[in-house]
Write a protein that holds these residues in place. Structure first.
Motif, PDB file in Angstrom:
ATOM      1  N   VAL A 132      11.651   0.888  -1.356  1.00  0.00           N
ATOM      2  CA  VAL A 132      12.273   1.883  -0.461  1.00  0.00           C
ATOM      3  C   VAL A 132      12.151   1.452   1.004  1.00  0.00           C
ATOM      4  O   VAL A 132      13.060   1.684   1.805  1.00  0.00           O
ATOM      5  N   LEU A 133      11.016   0.818   1.326  1.00  0.00           N
ATOM      6  CA  LEU A 133      10.818   0.390   2.717  1.00  0.00           C
ATOM      7  C   LEU A 133      11.761  -0.759   3.075  1.00  0.00           C
ATOM      8  O   LEU A 133      12.377  -0.752   4.144  1.00  0.00           O
ATOM      9  N   VAL A 134      11.881  -1.729   2.165  1.00  0.00           N
ATOM     10  CA  VAL A 134      12.771  -2.867   2.425  1.00  0.00           C
ATOM     11  C   VAL A 134      14.224  -2.373   2.515  1.00  0.00           C
ATOM     12  O   VAL A 134      14.973  -2.764   3.410  1.00  0.00           O
ATOM     13  N   GLY A 177       9.824  13.993   3.489  1.00  0.00           N
ATOM     14  CA  GLY A 177       8.865  15.032   3.878  1.00  0.00           C
ATOM     15  C   GLY A 177       7.460  14.475   4.048  1.00  0.00           C
ATOM     16  O   GLY A 177       6.485  15.100   3.641  1.00  0.00           O
ATOM     17  N   HIS A 178       7.381  13.277   4.641  1.00  0.00           N
ATOM     18  CA  HIS A 178       6.067  12.653   4.883  1.00  0.00           C
ATOM     19  C   HIS A 178       5.153  13.607   5.644  1.00  0.00           C
ATOM     20  O   HIS A 178       5.562  14.276   6.570  1.00  0.00           O
ATOM     21  N   GLY A 179       3.884  13.603   5.251  1.00  0.00           N
ATOM     22  CA  GLY A 179       2.908  14.487   5.885  1.00  0.00           C
ATOM     23  C   GLY A 179       2.193  13.807   7.044  1.00  0.00           C
ATOM     24  O   GLY A 179       2.594  12.738   7.500  1.00  0.00           O
ATOM     25  N   THR A 180       1.108  14.455   7.487  1.00  0.00           N
ATOM     26  CA  THR A 180       0.375  13.944   8.654  1.00  0.00           C
ATOM     27  C   THR A 180      -0.295  12.604   8.344  1.00  0.00           C
ATOM     28  O   THR A 180      -0.461  11.781   9.239  1.00  0.00           O
ATOM     29  N   GLU A 240       0.821  -1.227   0.000  1.00  0.00           N
ATOM     30  CA  GLU A 240       0.000   0.000   0.000  1.00  0.00           C
ATOM     31  C   GLU A 240       0.851   1.273   0.000  1.00  0.00           C
ATOM     32  O   GLU A 240       0.332   2.360  -0.208  1.00  0.00           O
ATOM     33  N   HIS A 241       2.137   1.152   0.300  1.00  0.00           N
ATOM     34  CA  HIS A 241       2.969   2.349   0.456  1.00  0.00           C
ATOM     35  C   HIS A 241       3.058   3.142  -0.852  1.00  0.00           C
ATOM     36  O   HIS A 241       3.490   2.602  -1.878  1.00  0.00           O
ATOM     37  N   PRO A 242       2.666   4.437  -0.849  1.00  0.00           N
ATOM     38  CA  PRO A 242       2.703   5.230  -2.083  1.00  0.00           C
ATOM     39  C   PRO A 242       4.111   5.358  -2.673  1.00  0.00           C
ATOM     40  O   PRO A 242       4.269   5.581  -3.875  1.00  0.00           O
ATOM     41  N   GLY A 243       5.124   5.221  -1.842  1.00  0.00           N
ATOM     42  CA  GLY A 243       6.514   5.309  -2.325  1.00  0.00           C
ATOM     43  C   GLY A 243       7.055   3.967  -2.793  1.00  0.00           C
ATOM     44  O   GLY A 243       8.219   3.880  -3.197  1.00  0.00           O
TER      45      GLY A 243
HETATM   46  C1  HEM Z   1       5.739   3.301   8.604  1.00  0.00           C
HETATM   47  C2  HEM Z   1       6.446   4.049   7.779  1.00  0.00           C
HETATM   48  C3  HEM Z   1       5.893   4.780   6.577  1.00  0.00           C
HETATM   49  C4  HEM Z   1       4.603   5.133   6.262  1.00  0.00           C
HETATM   50  C5  HEM Z   1       3.335   4.898   7.080  1.00  0.00           C
HETATM   51  C6  HEM Z   1       4.654   5.827   4.981  1.00  0.00           C
HETATM   52  C7  HEM Z   1       3.557   6.361   4.328  1.00  0.00           C
HETATM   53  C8  HEM Z   1       3.619   7.156   3.192  1.00  0.00           C
HETATM   54  C9  HEM Z   1       2.505   7.913   2.646  1.00  0.00           C
HETATM   55  C10 HEM Z   1       1.100   7.963   3.222  1.00  0.00           C
HETATM   56  C11 HEM Z   1       2.972   8.549   1.555  1.00  0.00           C
HETATM   57  C12 HEM Z   1       2.175   9.536   0.640  1.00  0.00           C
HETATM   58  C13 HEM Z   1       2.636  10.957   0.921  1.00  0.00           C
HETATM   59  C14 HEM Z   1       2.377  11.415   2.356  1.00  0.00           C
HETATM   60  O1  HEM Z   1       1.255  11.270   2.853  1.00  0.00           O
HETATM   61  O2  HEM Z   1       3.320  11.917   2.993  1.00  0.00           O
HETATM   62  C15 HEM Z   1       4.365   8.178   1.381  1.00  0.00           C
HETATM   63  C16 HEM Z   1       5.177   8.608   0.342  1.00  0.00           C
HETATM   64  C17 HEM Z   1       6.503   8.248   0.192  1.00  0.00           C
HETATM   65  N1  HEM Z   1       7.257   7.503   1.058  1.00  0.00           N
HETATM   66 FE1  HEM Z   1       6.592   6.656   2.772  1.00  0.00          FE
HETATM   67  N2  HEM Z   1       5.948   5.866   4.532  1.00  0.00           N
HETATM   68  C18 HEM Z   1       6.734   5.241   5.474  1.00  0.00           C
HETATM   69  C19 HEM Z   1       8.103   5.059   5.440  1.00  0.00           C
HETATM   70  C20 HEM Z   1       8.916   5.443   4.403  1.00  0.00           C
HETATM   71  C21 HEM Z   1      10.350   5.249   4.369  1.00  0.00           C
HETATM   72  C22 HEM Z   1      11.207   4.642   5.481  1.00  0.00           C
HETATM   73  C23 HEM Z   1      10.775   5.696   3.164  1.00  0.00           C
HETATM   74  C24 HEM Z   1      12.217   5.638   2.738  1.00  0.00           C
HETATM   75  C25 HEM Z   1      12.813   6.401   1.913  1.00  0.00           C
HETATM   76  C26 HEM Z   1       9.609   6.194   2.413  1.00  0.00           C
HETATM   77  C27 HEM Z   1       9.606   6.735   1.151  1.00  0.00           C
HETATM   78  C28 HEM Z   1       8.532   7.370   0.548  1.00  0.00           C
HETATM   79  C29 HEM Z   1       8.596   8.050  -0.750  1.00  0.00           C
HETATM   80  C30 HEM Z   1       9.819   8.136  -1.663  1.00  0.00           C
HETATM   81  C31 HEM Z   1       7.340   8.613  -0.945  1.00  0.00           C
HETATM   82  C32 HEM Z   1       6.920   9.510  -2.114  1.00  0.00           C
HETATM   83  C33 HEM Z   1       6.125   8.833  -3.128  1.00  0.00           C
HETATM   84  C34 HEM Z   1       5.766   9.830  -4.239  1.00  0.00           C
HETATM   85  O3  HEM Z   1       5.314  10.934  -3.931  1.00  0.00           O
HETATM   86  O4  HEM Z   1       5.966   9.451  -5.371  1.00  0.00           O
HETATM   87  N3  HEM Z   1       8.507   6.024   3.218  1.00  0.00           N
HETATM   88  N4  HEM Z   1       4.734   7.339   2.403  1.00  0.00           N
END
Ligand code: HEM
Length: 139
Positions: free
Chosen positions: A45-47, A63-66, A38-41
Motif C-alpha cells: 500500500v505504501l509503494v 483513519g490512521h490514529g495518533t 514494519e507498516h501494519p498495513g
Molecule cells: C508515514 C506514513 C505512514 C505511517 C507512519 C503509517 C503507520 C501505520 C500504523 C501505525 C498503522 C496501525 C494502525 C494505526 O495506528 O493507525 C497503520 C495501518 C494501516 N495503514 Fe498506514 N501508515 C502510513 C501510511 C499509509 C499509507 C499512505 C497508506 C495507504 C493506503 C496506509 C495504509 C494502511 C492500512 C490499510 C492500515 C490498516 C492495517 C490493518 O488494520 O489491517 N498507511 N499504518
C-alpha cells in the motif's frame, strides 16, 4: 527553527520502489524505505501510494490514529515545493472539509443567528402574551 529541505513533485516521484520509497502527506515528504517492513498495513500500500503522487487522502481514508502520526515524524525528510505552510503536517482531511463547509453563506448565517436564538424566542413569547392582554374581550 531548522530550515526544512524542499523537494519538487518530480523529485519525489523518482522514489517509488520497494527499496526507495518516499511519500507526500499533507505537504511533507517522508522517506519510508526503512519503515516498509514494519507498516501494519503492509509495504505494498505504501509503494502504491508513493507511485500515485500525493498520499494524503489514502493516509486519511484509512483513519490512521495518533500512533501512526507520531511514527511518521521519524521519517520526515522535508516539505513539498509550493505547499501551503499552514496545512503542512498531519492536518486531517476532515478538518479541512469542515473549514470549507463553515464558509458557505447559509452556514455562516446560521452560526450568526444561533446566539440570538434565546432572545428571539423570549421576544416572541413576550409579544404573544402582551398582545393577548390587549385583545378585545368577547361578550
Ligand atoms: C508515514 C506514513 C505512514 C505511517 C507512519 C503509517 C503507520 C501505520 C500504523 C501505525 C498503522 C496501525 C494502525 C494505526 O495506528 O493507525 C497503520 C495501518 C494501516 N495503514 Fe498506514 N501508515 C502510513 C501510511 C499509509 C499509507 C499512505 C497508506 C495507504 C493506503 C496506509 C495504509 C494502511 C492500512 C490499510 C492500515 C490498516 C492495517 C490493518 O488494520 O489491517 N498507511 N499504518
Amino acid at each position: 527553527m531548522e530550515k526544512q529541505k524542499v523537494f519538487s513533485l518530480s523529485e519525489v516521484s523518482l522514489h517509488s520502489s520497494k527499496n526507495d520509497c518516499w511519500l507526500i502527506i499533507h505537504g511533507k515528504v517522508y522517506d519510508v524505505s526503512k519503515f516498509l517492513d514494519e507498516h501494519p498495513g503492509g509495504d505494498k500500500v505504501l509503494v502504491d501510494a508513493s507511485a500515485d503522487g500525493d498520499a494524503s487522502d489514502a493516509f486519511e481514508d484509512v483513519g490512521h490514529g495518533t500512533a501512526a502520526r507520531s511514527i511518521m515524524n521519524n521519517y520526515s525528510i522535508g516539505v513539498l515545493e509550493g505547499s501551503d505552510p499552514f496545512l503542512v503536517g498531519g492536518y486531517p482531511q476532515s478538518l479541512r472539509t469542515k473549514d470549507k463547509k463553515a464558509s458557505s453563506p447559509i452556514t455562516s448565517l446560521l452560526q450568526f443567528l444561533r446566539p440570538l436564538l434565546p432572545v428571539i424566542l423570549l421576544g416572541m413569547i413576550w409579544y404573544y402574551f402582551s398582545s393577548k392582554g390587549k385583545m378585545p374581550q368577547s361578550p
